[in-house]
Design a protein around this motif. Structure first.
Motif, PDB file in Angstrom:
ATOM      1  N   TRP A 201       0.824  -1.202   0.000  1.00 20.17           N
ATOM      2  CA  TRP A 201       0.000   0.000   0.000  1.00 20.17           C
ATOM      3  C   TRP A 201       0.864   1.261   0.000  1.00 20.17           C
ATOM      4  N   ILE A 202       0.463   2.233  -0.807  1.00 20.50           N
ATOM      5  CA  ILE A 202       1.118   3.535  -0.873  1.00 20.50           C
ATOM      6  C   ILE A 202       0.055   4.606  -0.651  1.00 20.50           C
ATOM      7  N   ILE A 203       0.303   5.502   0.319  1.00 15.48           N
ATOM      8  CA  ILE A 203      -0.640   6.578   0.613  1.00 15.48           C
ATOM      9  C   ILE A 203       0.057   7.903   0.400  1.00 15.48           C
ATOM     10  N   LYS A 204      -0.472   8.712  -0.504  1.00 14.05           N
ATOM     11  CA  LYS A 204       0.074  10.035  -0.785  1.00 14.05           C
ATOM     12  C   LYS A 204      -0.906  11.081  -0.276  1.00 14.05           C
ATOM     13  N   ILE A 205      -0.447  11.925   0.638  1.00 20.29           N
ATOM     14  CA  ILE A 205      -1.284  12.985   1.204  1.00 20.29           C
ATOM     15  C   ILE A 205      -0.716  14.319   0.745  1.00 20.29           C
ATOM     16  N   GLY A 206      -1.556  15.155   0.141  1.00 16.24           N
ATOM     17  CA  GLY A 206      -1.083  16.419  -0.403  1.00 16.24           C
ATOM     18  C   GLY A 206      -0.288  17.250   0.587  1.00 16.24           C
ATOM     19  N   ARG A 207      -0.713  17.256   1.846  1.00 13.29           N
ATOM     20  CA  ARG A 207      -0.047  18.045   2.880  1.00 13.29           C
ATOM     21  C   ARG A 207       0.822  17.180   3.791  1.00 13.29           C
ATOM     22  N   GLY A 208       1.055  15.919   3.420  1.00 12.18           N
ATOM     23  CA  GLY A 208       1.814  15.043   4.299  1.00 12.18           C
ATOM     24  C   GLY A 208       1.048  14.790   5.589  1.00 12.18           C
ATOM     25  N   LEU A 209       1.757  14.532   6.668  1.00 11.39           N
ATOM     26  CA  LEU A 209       1.108  14.278   7.957  1.00 11.39           C
ATOM     27  C   LEU A 209       0.561  15.558   8.587  1.00 11.39           C
ATOM     28  N   ASP A 210       0.958  16.698   8.044  1.00 14.01           N
ATOM     29  CA  ASP A 210       0.599  17.977   8.643  1.00 14.01           C
ATOM     30  C   ASP A 210      -0.644  18.577   7.975  1.00 14.01           C
ATOM     31  N   TYR A 211      -1.793  17.875   8.090  1.00 12.19           N
ATOM     32  CA  TYR A 211      -3.023  18.397   7.487  1.00 12.19           C
ATOM     33  C   TYR A 211      -4.040  18.837   8.535  1.00 12.19           C
ATOM     34  N   PHE A 212      -3.632  18.880   9.786  1.00 10.05           N
ATOM     35  CA  PHE A 212      -4.540  19.319  10.853  1.00 10.05           C
ATOM     36  C   PHE A 212      -4.333  20.795  11.160  1.00 10.05           C
ATOM     37  N   LYS A 213      -5.412  21.473  11.488  1.00  6.38           N
ATOM     38  CA  LYS A 213      -5.323  22.872  11.861  1.00  6.38           C
ATOM     39  C   LYS A 213      -4.861  23.012  13.313  1.00  6.38           C
ATOM     40  N   LYS A 214      -4.312  24.166  13.608  1.00  8.94           N
ATOM     41  CA  LYS A 214      -3.870  24.449  14.976  1.00  8.94           C
ATOM     42  C   LYS A 214      -5.084  24.500  15.890  1.00  8.94           C
ATOM     43  N   PRO A 215      -5.055  23.814  17.039  1.00  5.07           N
ATOM     44  CA  PRO A 215      -6.212  23.851  17.949  1.00  5.07           C
ATOM     45  C   PRO A 215      -6.394  25.241  18.537  1.00  5.07           C
ATOM     46  N   GLN A 216      -7.600  25.534  18.974  1.00  2.57           N
ATOM     47  CA  GLN A 216      -7.888  26.853  19.518  1.00  2.57           C
ATOM     48  C   GLN A 216      -7.165  27.098  20.835  1.00  2.57           C
ATOM     49  N   GLY A 217      -6.860  26.038  21.540  1.00  2.44           N
ATOM     50  CA  GLY A 217      -6.147  26.170  22.808  1.00  2.44           C
ATOM     51  C   GLY A 217      -5.685  24.810  23.299  1.00  2.44           C
ATOM     52  N   HIS A 218      -4.837  24.811  24.302  1.00  2.59           N
ATOM     53  CA  HIS A 218      -4.306  23.547  24.827  1.00  2.59           C
ATOM     54  C   HIS A 218      -5.381  22.699  25.500  1.00  2.59           C
ATOM     55  N   PHE A 219      -6.489  23.319  25.865  1.00  3.47           N
ATOM     56  CA  PHE A 219      -7.558  22.578  26.537  1.00  3.47           C
ATOM     57  C   PHE A 219      -8.859  22.653  25.730  1.00  3.47           C
ATOM     58  N   SER A 220      -8.727  22.737  24.414  1.00  2.00           N
ATOM     59  CA  SER A 220      -9.898  22.751  23.537  1.00  2.00           C
ATOM     60  C   SER A 220     -10.097  21.367  22.939  1.00  2.00           C
ATOM     61  N   ILE A 221     -11.360  21.043  22.628  1.00  2.00           N
ATOM     62  CA  ILE A 221     -11.676  19.753  22.024  1.00  2.00           C
ATOM     63  C   ILE A 221     -10.935  19.605  20.701  1.00  2.00           C
ATOM     64  N   GLY A 222     -10.297  18.483  20.534  1.00  4.07           N
ATOM     65  CA  GLY A 222      -9.523  18.239  19.334  1.00  4.07           C
ATOM     66  C   GLY A 222      -8.035  18.385  19.542  1.00  4.07           C
ATOM     67  N   TYR A 223      -7.645  18.900  20.710  1.00  4.58           N
ATOM     68  CA  TYR A 223      -6.209  19.051  20.971  1.00  4.58           C
ATOM     69  C   TYR A 223      -5.531  17.684  21.071  1.00  4.58           C
ATOM     70  N   CYS A 224      -6.171  16.745  21.759  1.00  7.60           N
ATOM     71  CA  CYS A 224      -5.591  15.415  21.937  1.00  7.60           C
ATOM     72  C   CYS A 224      -6.113  14.407  20.914  1.00  7.60           C
ATOM     73  N   ASP A 225      -7.387  14.483  20.593  1.00 11.63           N
ATOM     74  CA  ASP A 225      -8.009  13.526  19.684  1.00 11.63           C
ATOM     75  C   ASP A 225      -8.061  14.105  18.274  1.00 11.63           C
ATOM     76  N   PHE A 226      -7.225  13.560  17.371  1.00  8.18           N
ATOM     77  CA  PHE A 226      -7.158  14.095  16.016  1.00  8.18           C
ATOM     78  C   PHE A 226      -8.447  13.888  15.231  1.00  8.18           C
ATOM     79  N   ASP A 227      -9.265  12.929  15.621  1.00  8.12           N
ATOM     80  CA  ASP A 227     -10.543  12.744  14.934  1.00  8.12           C
ATOM     81  C   ASP A 227     -11.442  13.963  15.110  1.00  8.12           C
ATOM     82  N   LEU A 228     -11.218  14.722  16.170  1.00  7.50           N
ATOM     83  CA  LEU A 228     -12.035  15.899  16.460  1.00  7.50           C
ATOM     84  C   LEU A 228     -11.365  17.192  16.027  1.00  7.50           C
TER      85      LEU A 228
END
Length: 247
Positions: A201-228
């Motif tokens: 299997w070969i997976i090509k991601i346009g942005r590589g592993l860095d396709y997540f946006k910066k979380p709103q804060g260290h204690f905001s939903i999505g900071y730990c769980d990338f699905d969110l």
């Protein structure tokens, strides 16, 4: 294909809309996505039949036609995998959620995977190093028995090279505690981003592993769980080939 008419119940409408979408994707030759929609739509329509007793001959005949088409698509996809011609494309929309690493990779991390290649020029800044660490954690937790990870990236061009080297060294040492060897190489000319598993299997991601946006804060939903975590818009292309290790 024609669709059912005069259907008003919520599950029926949802099932009809799902198979409509399946047909649209089918016509566009987006077979992997089409198969998922067929399966979900058929399941909804069958639940209506079982739950309400609604089941005219024409109704059941249409479900049967969709089931037959879904089976044909499934066989087509399996043949493409065997022939090494498989291609699946996932479009991640701006601010979309539900695209953690497990979502993208788990389907391809079979038990026979023992070696992984990661080519990504942007494993440099702190958040990118954490991305790579979380990818490695997924491999450690997965059903596969990874023994070797090859990372090809580029040096940080600013004052963060010391942090980059220290962090990668710490990841390397930590992986060794799990019996996994991390080989790290650097290239000043690397531009492509892809991840390869030695099961083909070969997976090509346009942005590589860095396709997540910066979380709103260290204690905001999505900071730990990338699905969110909301994502940047990008495209993921998945291929299958009998030769993953480049020569």
């Amino acid at each position: 294909m024609e669709f059912f008419s005069g259907i008003t119940q919520m599950d029926q409408r949802a099932g009809v809309e799902m198979v409509k979408r399946a047909v649209q994707l089918d016509v566009a030759s987006r077979f992997q996505e089409s198969l998922v929609c067929y399966q979900e739509g058929i399941d909804l329509l069958l639940q209506v039949v079982k739950g309400t007793g609604l089941g005219t001959h024409r109704y059941r005949q249409k479900i049967s036609e969709y089931m037959s088409r879904a089976e044909d698509i499934k066989k087509h996809i399996e043949k493409e995998k065997q022939d090494g011609k498989y291609h699946k494309q996932i479009r991640i929309e701006e601010n979309a959620t539900g695209f953690g690493y497990e979502k993208l990779f788990q389907e391809y991390l079979t038990e026979i995977v023992s070696e992984v290649w990661v080519e990504d020029p942007y494993i440099r800044q702190v958040h990118q190093l954490y991305n790579f660490l979380r990818f490695c954690e997924m491999l450690v937790k997965g059903p596969c028995k990874v023994k070797t990870i090859h990372l090809l990236t580029s040096y940080d061009q600013g004052g963060g090279r010391s942090q980059q080297m220290s962090s990668l060294g710490e990841i390397k040492q930590s992986l060794s505690n799990y019996g996994i060897t991390l080989n790290i190489d650097f290239s000043s000319s690397i531009h492509d981003r892809e991840i390869r598993f030695n099961n083909g299997w070969i997976i090509k991601i346009g942005r590589g592993l860095d396709y997540f946006k910066k979380p709103q804060g260290h204690f905001s939903i999505g900071y730990c769980d990338f699905d969110l975590r909301p994502c940047h818009e990008t495209t993921v292309d998945v291929f299958h080939t009998k030769h993953t290790k480049k020569t």
